[in-house]
Design an enzyme around this catalytic site. Sequence first.
Site, PDB file in Angstrom:
ATOM      1  NE  ARG A 219      -4.126  -1.605   0.010  1.00 21.06           N
ATOM      2  CZ  ARG A 219      -5.313  -1.647   0.603  1.00 21.06           C
ATOM      3  NH1 ARG A 219      -5.630  -0.761   1.524  1.00 21.06           N
ATOM      4  NH2 ARG A 219      -6.189  -2.576   0.288  1.00 21.06           N
ATOM      5  CD  GLU A 304     -13.145  -1.327   4.497  1.00 20.77           C
ATOM      6  OE1 GLU A 304     -12.014  -1.821   4.634  1.00 20.77           O
ATOM      7  OE2 GLU A 304     -13.880  -1.548   3.525  1.00 20.77           O
TER       8      GLU A 304
END
Length: 351
Positions: A219, A304
């Site tokens: 990432r 999230e």
Amino acid sequence: MNSNLKYPKALENSNSLVAKYLTKELFEELKDRVTINGFTLQNVINSGVQNIDSGIGAYAGDKESYEVFAPLFDKIIEDYHGFKKDDKHKTNMNPNDLNAPNLDIDSQFIISTRVRVARNIKDIPLGTAISKELRDKIEQDISQTLLSFDGELQGKYYPLNNITLDDRESLIKDHFLFKEGDRFLQSAGLNRDWPNARGIFHNSDKTFLLWINEEDQLRIISMQQGGDIKEVFTRLVLAIKKLQEKIKFEYDKHLGYITSCPTNLGTAIRASVHIKLPNLSTKMDEFKEIADKYSVQIRGIHGEHSDSEGGVYDISNKRRLGVSEVECVQDMYNGVQALIKREKELRNKNY
Ligand code: ADP
Ligand code: ARG
């Protein structure tokens, strides 16, 4: 083979996209299929079966999963990204094509801006299906490659098993590091051998960061305080290009960058702001209506599946496939512009 495998009853109580599209007939059609890396239908849907509150509920084990289980993945992909089987993916990473003057010069609303992409290494199983040996090798290779980064991108690699628990917690709290023990990732096989071969690289200002071996093998992240979206995107593009000189990423002409979760396919980009919207957050129906209209997603402040705190939200682009990187960032920008406009109107009304 698995021919005794039964349709999982748990899906009958779930609203996930897997539950929506994996009919009993499709289940029968796919249940004995397996990819070259041994990834089965059971592996694909396990996260959605074990977590019936999943929004999606499916993960791929490798690039081939998206072909072998295409009758399921294609429907999920079309539903999430609005991208059809014959549509073409596109790319544009030129920051000068963004139309994004700072929306909040006096810092009334936007606290911070972050743009990340997910990447996986070409010809290697995704984290869901990878062996310990290959995962270790990725950590070694990537951390080695990062040593050559200079200027603003120069930094240090911190393996997770070498950071104290206190430091880990504060990096998570300050939004720099991935959280631990995510149950969706756990049941997708992504937390195997945790915390080994996981880690974070960052420069001294923590404006360029790179996560190794979490949901995706890489990432790549650019972030900073305030609302200068173009500056954040520009730094990210620089970092991606530098990595691309040394590493080949898994890519498909139709699906773009290959990621373990179908929501990240394509550009694999999530551009977000943390933004204070105290008035709009008392009118959640209207807030969601604006978000839908502009194709942005509302998340809580700790990423999230987290909640908002003090009227602060994470607003990001929803679509990532069939649209270019610039268009994804522009989606977020346009959505945030509309939200700020409405927040100002509500604030003025309440005075
Ligand atoms: P992803 O890597 O897919 O974006 P998350 O939604 O879990 O995953 O976010 C990862 C971390 O990044 C979380 O700690 C989240 O609070 C943080 N984050 C996301 N957007 C911003 C932002 N604009 N400013 C600061 N932190 C952010
Ligand atoms: N698997 C989880 C769900 O279905 C997350 C999906 C999207 N997010 C992600 N980080 N891939 O709700």
